[in-house]
Scaffold this active site. Structure first.
Site, PDB file in Angstrom:
ATOM      1  N   PHE A 118     -17.670   5.124  -7.229  1.00  0.00           N
ATOM      2  CA  PHE A 118     -16.325   5.560  -7.629  1.00  0.00           C
ATOM      3  C   PHE A 118     -15.455   4.307  -7.657  1.00  0.00           C
ATOM      4  CE2 PHE A 118     -12.108   7.162  -6.248  1.00  0.00           C
ATOM      5  CZ  PHE A 118     -11.941   8.292  -7.034  1.00  0.00           C
ATOM      6  N   ALA A 119     -15.041   3.891  -8.858  1.00  0.00           N
ATOM      7  CA  ALA A 119     -14.367   2.594  -8.976  1.00  0.00           C
ATOM      8  C   ALA A 119     -12.900   2.774  -9.349  1.00  0.00           C
ATOM      9  CB  ALA A 119     -15.096   1.725 -10.000  1.00  0.00           C
ATOM     10  N   SER A 127      -3.597   1.326  -2.186  1.00  0.00           N
ATOM     11  CA  SER A 127      -2.876   2.565  -1.863  1.00  0.00           C
ATOM     12  C   SER A 127      -2.076   3.033  -3.074  1.00  0.00           C
ATOM     13  CB  SER A 127      -1.916   2.320  -0.693  1.00  0.00           C
ATOM     14  OG  SER A 127      -2.626   1.805   0.402  1.00  0.00           O
ATOM     15  N   ILE A 153     -15.627  -1.724  -4.023  1.00  0.00           N
ATOM     16  CA  ILE A 153     -16.258  -0.523  -4.569  1.00  0.00           C
ATOM     17  C   ILE A 153     -17.593  -0.318  -3.847  1.00  0.00           C
ATOM     18  CG2 ILE A 153     -17.095   0.624  -6.665  1.00  0.00           C
ATOM     19  CD1 ILE A 153     -13.980  -0.088  -6.522  1.00  0.00           C
ATOM     20  N   ARG A 236     -11.359  14.597   1.235  1.00  0.00           N
ATOM     21  CA  ARG A 236     -10.509  14.137   2.340  1.00  0.00           C
ATOM     22  C   ARG A 236     -10.844  14.770   3.701  1.00  0.00           C
ATOM     23  NH1 ARG A 236      -5.802  13.525  -0.223  1.00  0.00           N
ATOM     24  NH2 ARG A 236      -6.503  11.435  -0.695  1.00  0.00           N
ATOM     25  N   GLU A 357      -9.642   5.906   1.200  1.00  0.00           N
ATOM     26  CA  GLU A 357      -9.302   7.284   0.796  1.00  0.00           C
ATOM     27  C   GLU A 357      -7.948   7.704   1.365  1.00  0.00           C
ATOM     28  OE1 GLU A 357     -12.509  10.145   0.461  1.00  0.00           O
ATOM     29  OE2 GLU A 357     -13.964   8.526   0.597  1.00  0.00           O
TER      30      GLU A 357
HETATM   31  C1  LIG Z   1     -15.318   0.091   3.551  1.00  0.00           C
HETATM   32  C2  LIG Z   1     -14.467   0.368   2.369  1.00  0.00           C
HETATM   33  C3  LIG Z   1     -14.996   1.074   1.301  1.00  0.00           C
HETATM   34  C4  LIG Z   1     -14.239   1.304   0.154  1.00  0.00           C
HETATM   35  N1  LIG Z   1     -14.817   1.959  -0.912  1.00  0.00           N
HETATM   36  C5  LIG Z   1     -14.086   2.160  -2.044  1.00  0.00           C
HETATM   37  C6  LIG Z   1     -14.691   2.785  -3.179  1.00  0.00           C
HETATM   38  O1  LIG Z   1     -15.856   3.177  -3.169  1.00  0.00           O
HETATM   39  N2  LIG Z   1     -13.944   2.925  -4.306  1.00  0.00           N
HETATM   40  C7  LIG Z   1     -12.658   2.501  -4.385  1.00  0.00           C
HETATM   41  O2  LIG Z   1     -12.041   2.665  -5.432  1.00  0.00           O
HETATM   42  N3  LIG Z   1     -12.048   1.890  -3.318  1.00  0.00           N
HETATM   43  C8  LIG Z   1     -12.745   1.713  -2.155  1.00  0.00           C
HETATM   44  N4  LIG Z   1     -12.171   1.075  -1.075  1.00  0.00           N
HETATM   45  C9  LIG Z   1     -10.811   0.549  -1.198  1.00  0.00           C
HETATM   46  C10 LIG Z   1      -9.805   1.424  -0.526  1.00  0.00           C
HETATM   47  O3  LIG Z   1      -9.620   2.609  -1.240  1.00  0.00           O
HETATM   48  C11 LIG Z   1      -8.513   0.621  -0.364  1.00  0.00           C
HETATM   49  O4  LIG Z   1      -8.773  -0.379   0.596  1.00  0.00           O
HETATM   50  C12 LIG Z   1      -7.328   1.486   0.075  1.00  0.00           C
HETATM   51  O5  LIG Z   1      -6.901   2.317  -0.976  1.00  0.00           O
HETATM   52  C13 LIG Z   1      -6.141   0.648   0.569  1.00  0.00           C
HETATM   53  O6  LIG Z   1      -5.810  -0.300  -0.404  1.00  0.00           O
HETATM   54  P1  LIG Z   1      -5.659  -1.847   0.005  1.00  0.00           P
HETATM   55  O7  LIG Z   1      -6.853  -2.223   0.811  1.00  0.00           O
HETATM   56  O8  LIG Z   1      -5.370  -2.591  -1.232  1.00  0.00           O
HETATM   57  O9  LIG Z   1      -4.418  -1.885   0.971  1.00  0.00           O
HETATM   58  P2  LIG Z   1      -2.867  -1.825   0.541  1.00  0.00           P
HETATM   59  O10 LIG Z   1      -2.655  -0.736  -0.449  1.00  0.00           O
HETATM   60  O11 LIG Z   1      -2.407  -3.179   0.215  1.00  0.00           O
HETATM   61  O12 LIG Z   1      -2.235  -1.362   1.918  1.00  0.00           O
HETATM   62  C14 LIG Z   1      -2.281  -2.209   3.065  1.00  0.00           C
HETATM   63  C15 LIG Z   1      -1.613  -1.482   4.202  1.00  0.00           C
HETATM   64  O13 LIG Z   1      -0.245  -1.268   3.890  1.00  0.00           O
HETATM   65  C16 LIG Z   1       0.208  -0.085   4.481  1.00  0.00           C
HETATM   66  N5  LIG Z   1       0.647   0.865   3.442  1.00  0.00           N
HETATM   67  C17 LIG Z   1       0.163   1.005   2.184  1.00  0.00           C
HETATM   68  N6  LIG Z   1       0.807   1.986   1.535  1.00  0.00           N
HETATM   69  C18 LIG Z   1       1.701   2.497   2.382  1.00  0.00           C
HETATM   70  C19 LIG Z   1       2.653   3.555   2.318  1.00  0.00           C
HETATM   71  N7  LIG Z   1       2.796   4.295   1.201  1.00  0.00           N
HETATM   72  N8  LIG Z   1       3.423   3.787   3.408  1.00  0.00           N
HETATM   73  C20 LIG Z   1       3.290   3.048   4.531  1.00  0.00           C
HETATM   74  N9  LIG Z   1       2.395   2.057   4.656  1.00  0.00           N
HETATM   75  C21 LIG Z   1       1.612   1.777   3.615  1.00  0.00           C
HETATM   76  C22 LIG Z   1      -0.998   0.493   5.241  1.00  0.00           C
HETATM   77  O14 LIG Z   1      -0.983   0.028   6.572  1.00  0.00           O
HETATM   78  C23 LIG Z   1      -2.170  -0.098   4.510  1.00  0.00           C
HETATM   79  O15 LIG Z   1      -3.356  -0.139   5.298  1.00  0.00           O
HETATM   80  C24 LIG Z   1     -12.897   0.846   0.095  1.00  0.00           C
HETATM   81  C25 LIG Z   1     -12.365   0.160   1.187  1.00  0.00           C
HETATM   82  C26 LIG Z   1     -13.120  -0.080   2.306  1.00  0.00           C
HETATM   83  C27 LIG Z   1     -12.509  -0.820   3.451  1.00  0.00           C
END
Ligand SMILES: Cc1cc2nc3c(=O)[nH]c(=O)nc-3n(C[C@H](O)[C@H](O)[C@H](O)COP(=O)(O)OP(=O)(O)OC[C@H]3O[C@@H](n4cnc5c(N)ncnc54)[C@H](O)[C@@H]3O)c2cc1C
Length: 378
Positions: A118-119, A127, A153, A236, A357
């Site tokens: 799922f990409a 986020s 991913i 979820r 997620e």
């Molecule tokens: C082991 C692992 C597996 C993954 N697998 C997948 C996958 O298969 N497919 C895929 O598409 N993605 C995957 N991801 C990515 C994951 O979905 C993202 O890491 C996640 O959505 C958070 O995005 P970011 O890491 O860019 O953090 P950011 O969005 O930069 O956020 C960093 C931090 O900011 C804070 N923050 C962010 N938004 C808010 C808000 N609205 N309010 C308050 N605080 C906030 C939180 O503390 C957050 O942890 C994976 C990640 C990991 C670690």
């Protein structure tokens, strides 16, 4: 299920799943790892198919999915994650794919022969997924060309196909995203593994003018964000179940260890500071479990306010699992930090679900939004 307990069939099914995980799946993880982690474990995914567990991803309700994920996680997190990733990658095909896409990809996915991914996430859009920038530019009348990057991913770059979310309408936010089913062998698609703390295969993807066609679209053009969100919503509560399974495994280990470890002329458990910590771990784990089951059962009944309940379950269970695993490490002392120890593994495994997620902060935002959207109590 009543509000408080599983029925005897569900309890028996969980026990059977734990037994399968110990006897059939754990050995495949040990054979694959040989001290090294990383890389998709294809024999493990195929075994999940042979045991009929992948089929369950597409036929089970939310509660059954939670029971499956919790039971597997308690014994073998690698099997749990391999199962969940097949679901996350292939659910969009199952729910939104054309007959041709479903007939081509779902049988091998269910059998564990085709690896799904799922990409959605990108270096600049995690986020805030609606900010994604991977471009889908019209390529004559034939379709589009995908250009850009995906990051973190799971199963990349080894998956056989990817559900890829790309921007078909610039400056349209969530309303300009389309979901595409992209086979891994399309020209211009490359990737690289990432070395992460979390012990499952994960990587980046680079799209250099990858051609996609109308037949590759999942759902409708510019409506792909809904494909992403309905998939994440479905999974979820079960992320919470994964966390509950890990918390229970850590609690089981802490109980056994503190009952056995000699200290100060007795056992560790004779120290009230220790036994009360174990009591706290058990109480929080049970509370998390009940929240997860309640959210999943509400989803299955089609009740309103599912988003808030699922967010509470995911938030509370993942934060609880972090506390329980960390406390179990503390109660084990140095041995828990030795590479290869169950708790060393869980300590690395438990961290990521608080981020992916929907990070914990995002779950709180979902809960608060729902609370404030209701009529105030007079
Ligand atoms: C082991 C692992 C597996 C993954 N697998 C997948 C996958 O298969 N497919 C895929 O598409 N993605 C995957 N991801 C990515 C994951 O979905 C993202 O890491 C996640 O959505 C958070 O995005 P970011 O890491 O860019 O953090 P950011 O969005 O930069 O956020 C960093 C931090 O900011 C804070 N923050 C962010 N938004 C808010 C808000 N609205 N309010 C308050 N605080 C906030 C939180 O503390 C957050 O942890 C994976 C990640 C990991 C670690």
């Amino acid at each position: 299920m009543t509000a408080f307990s599983l029925n005897p069939e569900q309890t028996a099914r969980c026990a059977q799943l734990r037994e399968l995980a110990a006897e059939r799946l754990r050995p495949l993880v040990e054979a694959h790892a040989k001290g090294e982690e990383g890389g998709v474990n294809r024999p493990l995914t195929e075994a999940l198919g042979e045991l009929g567990l992948l089929e369950g991803l597409f036929t089970s309700g939310a509660l059954d999915l939670c029971l499956m994920r919790e039971s597997l996680a308690r014994v073998c997190t690698e099997a749990e994650t391999a199962l969940a990733l097949q679901g996350l990658g292939a659910h969009p095909v199952h729910a939104y794919g054309s007959l041709e896409q479903r007939e081509h990809w779902l049988p091998p996915t269910r059998a564990g022969r085709a690896i799904a991914a799922f990409a959605l996430s990108e270096p600049g859009a995690g986020s805030d997924a609606a900010a994604l920038a991977l471009r889908a530019e019209p390529d004559g009348s034939a379709g589009w060309r995908l250009t850009g990057e995906k990051s973190w991913i799971s199963n990349a770059p080894e998956a056989d196909f990817y559900t890829v979310f790309a921007r078909t309408s610039p400056d349209a936010g969530a309303r300009g995203v389309t979901a595409f089913l992209v086979p891994a062998d399309r020209a211009g698609l490359t990737g690289a593994p990432l070395d992460m703390l979390s012990p499952h295969p994960i990587g980046t993807l680079a799209f250099d003018g990858v051609r996609v066609f109308a037949a590759d679209v999942l759902g409708d053009v510019d409506h792909g964000f809904r494909v992403a969100m309905t998939t994440l919503n479905r999974f979820r509560p079960s992320v919470g179940a994964f966390a509950v399974g890990m918390a229970q495994a850590a609690l089981d280990a802490a109980l056994a260890h503190t009952a056995d470890r000699d200290a100060f002329g007795g056992k560790l458990k004779d120290l009230q500071a220790v036994s009360h910590q174990v009591a706290e771990m058990a109480t929080r784990t049970e509370a998390a479990r009940l929240l997860v089951y309640a959210a999943a059962a509400a989803y299955d009944r089609g009740e309103p306010d599912i988003a808030g309940r699922a967010a509470m379950a995911k938030l509370f269970a993942t934060e609880t699992a972090q506390f329980v695993v960390d406390t179990a490490v503390q109660l084990h002392g140095a041995r828990a930090l030795q590479r290869g120890h169950l708790l060393e593994h869980l300590y690395r495994e438990v961290r990521a679900p608080r981020i992916y997620e929907g990070a914990s902060e995002v779950q709180r935002a979902v809960i608060a939004k729902e609370l404030y959207s209701k009529e105030p109590i007079a």
